[in-house]
Design an enzyme around this catalytic site. Structure first.
Site, PDB file in Angstrom:
ATOM      1  N   ASP A  66      18.443 -79.154  -1.659  1.00 47.57           N
ATOM      2  CA  ASP A  66      18.595 -77.809  -1.092  1.00 47.57           C
ATOM      3  C   ASP A  66      17.258 -77.185  -0.746  1.00 47.57           C
ATOM      4  O   ASP A  66      17.180 -76.282   0.076  1.00 47.57           O
ATOM      5  CB  ASP A  66      19.357 -76.920  -2.070  1.00 47.57           C
ATOM      6  CG  ASP A  66      20.792 -77.403  -2.169  1.00 47.57           C
ATOM      7  OD1 ASP A  66      21.037 -78.360  -2.930  1.00 47.57           O
ATOM      8  OD2 ASP A  66      21.636 -76.868  -1.433  1.00 47.57           O
ATOM      9  N   ARG A  83      29.769 -75.758   2.133  1.00 46.66           N
ATOM     10  CA  ARG A  83      28.647 -75.893   1.193  1.00 46.66           C
ATOM     11  C   ARG A  83      27.814 -77.079   1.645  1.00 46.66           C
ATOM     12  O   ARG A  83      28.208 -77.816   2.546  1.00 46.66           O
ATOM     13  CB  ARG A  83      29.102 -75.970  -0.277  1.00 46.66           C
ATOM     14  CG  ARG A  83      30.433 -76.573  -0.580  1.00 46.66           C
ATOM     15  CD  ARG A  83      30.523 -78.007  -0.239  1.00 46.66           C
ATOM     16  NE  ARG A  83      29.433 -78.734  -0.851  1.00 46.66           N
ATOM     17  CZ  ARG A  83      28.954 -79.883  -0.415  1.00 46.66           C
ATOM     18  NH1 ARG A  83      29.473 -80.476   0.655  1.00 46.66           N
ATOM     19  NH2 ARG A  83      27.963 -80.493  -1.019  1.00 46.66           N
ATOM     20  N   ASN A 100      18.104 -79.634  -6.331  1.00 47.94           N
ATOM     21  CA  ASN A 100      19.385 -80.183  -5.860  1.00 47.94           C
ATOM     22  C   ASN A 100      20.451 -79.841  -6.898  1.00 47.94           C
ATOM     23  O   ASN A 100      20.168 -79.241  -7.946  1.00 47.94           O
ATOM     24  CB  ASN A 100      19.285 -81.694  -5.627  1.00 47.94           C
ATOM     25  CG  ASN A 100      20.495 -82.226  -4.876  1.00 47.94           C
ATOM     26  OD1 ASN A 100      20.937 -81.626  -3.894  1.00 47.94           O
ATOM     27  ND2 ASN A 100      21.070 -83.317  -5.335  1.00 47.94           N
ATOM     28  N   ARG A 154      23.807 -66.967  -0.339  1.00 50.15           N
ATOM     29  CA  ARG A 154      23.419 -67.898  -1.415  1.00 50.15           C
ATOM     30  C   ARG A 154      21.884 -68.000  -1.413  1.00 50.15           C
ATOM     31  O   ARG A 154      21.269 -67.950  -0.342  1.00 50.15           O
ATOM     32  CB  ARG A 154      24.041 -69.301  -1.216  1.00 50.15           C
ATOM     33  CG  ARG A 154      25.546 -69.336  -1.457  1.00 50.15           C
ATOM     34  CD  ARG A 154      26.083 -70.766  -1.465  1.00 50.15           C
ATOM     35  NE  ARG A 154      25.843 -71.436  -2.731  1.00 50.15           N
ATOM     36  CZ  ARG A 154      26.089 -72.748  -2.934  1.00 50.15           C
ATOM     37  NH1 ARG A 154      26.560 -73.494  -1.939  1.00 50.15           N
ATOM     38  NH2 ARG A 154      25.874 -73.297  -4.104  1.00 50.15           N
ATOM     39  N   ALA A 212      23.404 -77.825   2.060  1.00 48.40           N
ATOM     40  CA  ALA A 212      22.328 -77.027   2.664  1.00 48.40           C
ATOM     41  C   ALA A 212      22.404 -76.929   4.198  1.00 48.40           C
ATOM     42  O   ALA A 212      22.427 -75.829   4.755  1.00 48.40           O
ATOM     43  CB  ALA A 212      20.980 -77.568   2.195  1.00 48.40           C
TER      44      ALA A 212
HETATM   45  O1  MRU Z   1      26.561 -76.065  -4.234  1.00 51.91           O
HETATM   46  P1  MRU Z   1      26.555 -77.014  -3.073  1.00 51.91           P
HETATM   47  O2  MRU Z   1      27.781 -77.856  -2.993  1.00 51.91           O
HETATM   48  O3  MRU Z   1      26.237 -76.302  -1.770  1.00 51.91           O
HETATM   49  O4  MRU Z   1      25.346 -77.989  -3.372  1.00 51.91           O
HETATM   50  C1  MRU Z   1      25.054 -78.997  -2.438  1.00 51.91           C
HETATM   51  C2  MRU Z   1      23.967 -79.905  -2.841  1.00 51.91           C
HETATM   52  O5  MRU Z   1      23.354 -79.747  -3.878  1.00 51.91           O
HETATM   53  C3  MRU Z   1      23.611 -80.991  -1.865  1.00 51.91           C
HETATM   54  O6  MRU Z   1      23.172 -82.125  -2.539  1.00 51.91           O
HETATM   55  C4  MRU Z   1      22.473 -80.482  -0.968  1.00 51.91           C
HETATM   56  O7  MRU Z   1      22.845 -79.276  -0.361  1.00 51.91           O
HETATM   57  C5  MRU Z   1      22.107 -81.461   0.081  1.00 51.91           C
HETATM   58  S1  MRU Z   1      23.316 -81.496   1.405  1.00 51.91           S
HETATM   59  C6  MRU Z   1      22.809 -82.558   2.614  1.00 51.91           C
END
Ligand code: MRU
Length: 359
Positions: free
Chosen positions: A249, A57, A259, A99, A59
């Site tokens: 994201d 997980r 985010n 996703r 981005a």
């Molecule tokens: O659901 P996730 O864990 O994939 O969400 C991740 C986030 O919200 C992070 O803050 C975002 O992807 C930035 S990662 C450099």
């Protein structure tokens, strides 16, 4: 489809992704901090499931995974290069359904599709095209590391020795190839002897802050204190936080920022306490084709994440649950956006566009 598992207790185990012997080794982040298990993935379906189920997980990390997923889909391909390009595009379109919110996923897949199309046009042989697609995925992976280091260098100019900095979710090495985006300045500060006191929100409901951010910062020796999400306002009111920094994201063309759920609340609290709210991301997270935050698709996840996230039931059976995985922070709450090309500020509709014209 289940993947083979392989426990690797090596120091470099914190890398979320590795390509090894025609397989993608994916650190199963659902098991952290208790277990360090790498899954050995050999099909696009396993990669799709890995992204969907949050084994990987963050981005940038899901974009990198998907790029390797396309490679896995064509590794054994026996037809001509035009047919191979069509297959790569088909696999990319499939992986894009894993996703919806993080634009890095679509950015990486678009890059793979463009490379496959160009290889067919150039008349490469099938084996040359497979090698070149693997090279492209590896480039996406290694560029991310360089990008994050630059983001960290720019971000560090905003911090001073002794500052308290709050972060939400996990935008660290685990969410990327290395360093992370929002966490990159903490690693660089450590290298340079700049003392920062990091507060990590636990990040309900999946606890990326507690399980991942607190874990990776603690492992690295960063001064990190874990707090529950509902403690951020209290900690700010005590005067312990001089800046907030988060990843994202997707950044819309007007500077609205999607985010992890809860980020918007943190931004409102930061505003109320006159604390700068910074967002760190690579250019691949900025989506000029999405006009505003209202246009960003927000993923909704299974209610079980809220009612029985880690086994024990924490809500009555049958209760209505709303579980959006992300929220949008309006641009007026964002003090600055830190990228590999430098730091930009409002008005974001101009400053973000300029980042790309200077590319
Ligand atoms: O659901 P996730 O864990 O994939 O969400 C991740 C986030 O919200 C992070 O803050 C975002 O992807 C930035 S990662 C450099």
């Amino acid at each position: 489809m289940t993947a083979n598992t392989e426990s690797l207790n090596k120091p470099e185990a914190l890398r979320s992704l590795k390509w090894e012997e025609n397989a993608l080794l994916m650190l199963d982040q659902r098991l952290l901090p208790e277990e360090t298990v790498f899954l050995r993935l050999t099909t696009p379906e396993q990669v799709w499931e890995g992204i969907r189920e949050l084994k990987v997980r963050g981005a940038p990390a899901i974009g990198i995974s998907a790029a390797y997923g396309v490679v896995l889909g064509v590794l054994q391909f026996a037809g001509n290069t035009r047919e191979l390009a069509a297959e790569a595009i088909k696999q990319a379109e499939y992986l894009a359904t894993s996703r919806p919110t993080a634009v890095n996923l679509f950015w990486a897949l678009d890059r793979m599709k463009a490379r496959a199309t160009a290889l067919a046009a150039e008349g490469a042989s099938t084996s040359e095209a497979i090698d070149a697609l693997l090279e492209e995925a590896k480039r996406i992976h290694s560029e991310d590391e360089e990008t994050n280091r630059l983001i960290g260098e720019h971000a560090l100019t905003l911090f001073e020795d002794g500052m308290g900095v709050l972060t939400h979710c996990n935008a660290g090495g685990l969410a990327t190839s290395k360093y992370g985006t929002a966490l990159a300045p903490f690693y660089l500060a450590l290298e340079e002897g700049i003392r920062l006191k990091v507060f990590a929100d636990e990040t309900r409901p999946v606890l990326q802050g507690a399980r991942l951010t607190a874990f990776e910062l603690q492992q690295a020796g960063v001064d990190v204190t874990l707090i529950c999400d509902n403690m951020a306002g209290h900690v700010m009111s005590k005067g312990w936080v001089q800046a907030v920094i988060v990843g994202t994201d997707r950044v819309a063309a007007n500077g609205d920022v999607a985010n992890k759920i809860g980020t918007y609340g943190v931004a409102v609290l930061a505003k109320a306490h006159n604390i700068p709210f910074y967002v760190a991301c690579p250019l691949s997270t900025i989506d000029l084709s999405t006009p505003t935050g209202d246009d960003i698709p927000i993923e909704e996840r299974h209610p079980d994440e809220v009612s029985r996230g880690f086994g024990k039931r924490t809500a009555p059976e049958g209760v209505a649950i709303y579980n959006p995985a992300f929220d949008v922070t309006p641009n007026e709450l964002v003090t600055a956006i830190i990228t590999e090309k430098g730091i930009v500020r409002a008005p974001y509709s101009d400053s973000l566009k300029k980042l790309f014209s200077a590319e």
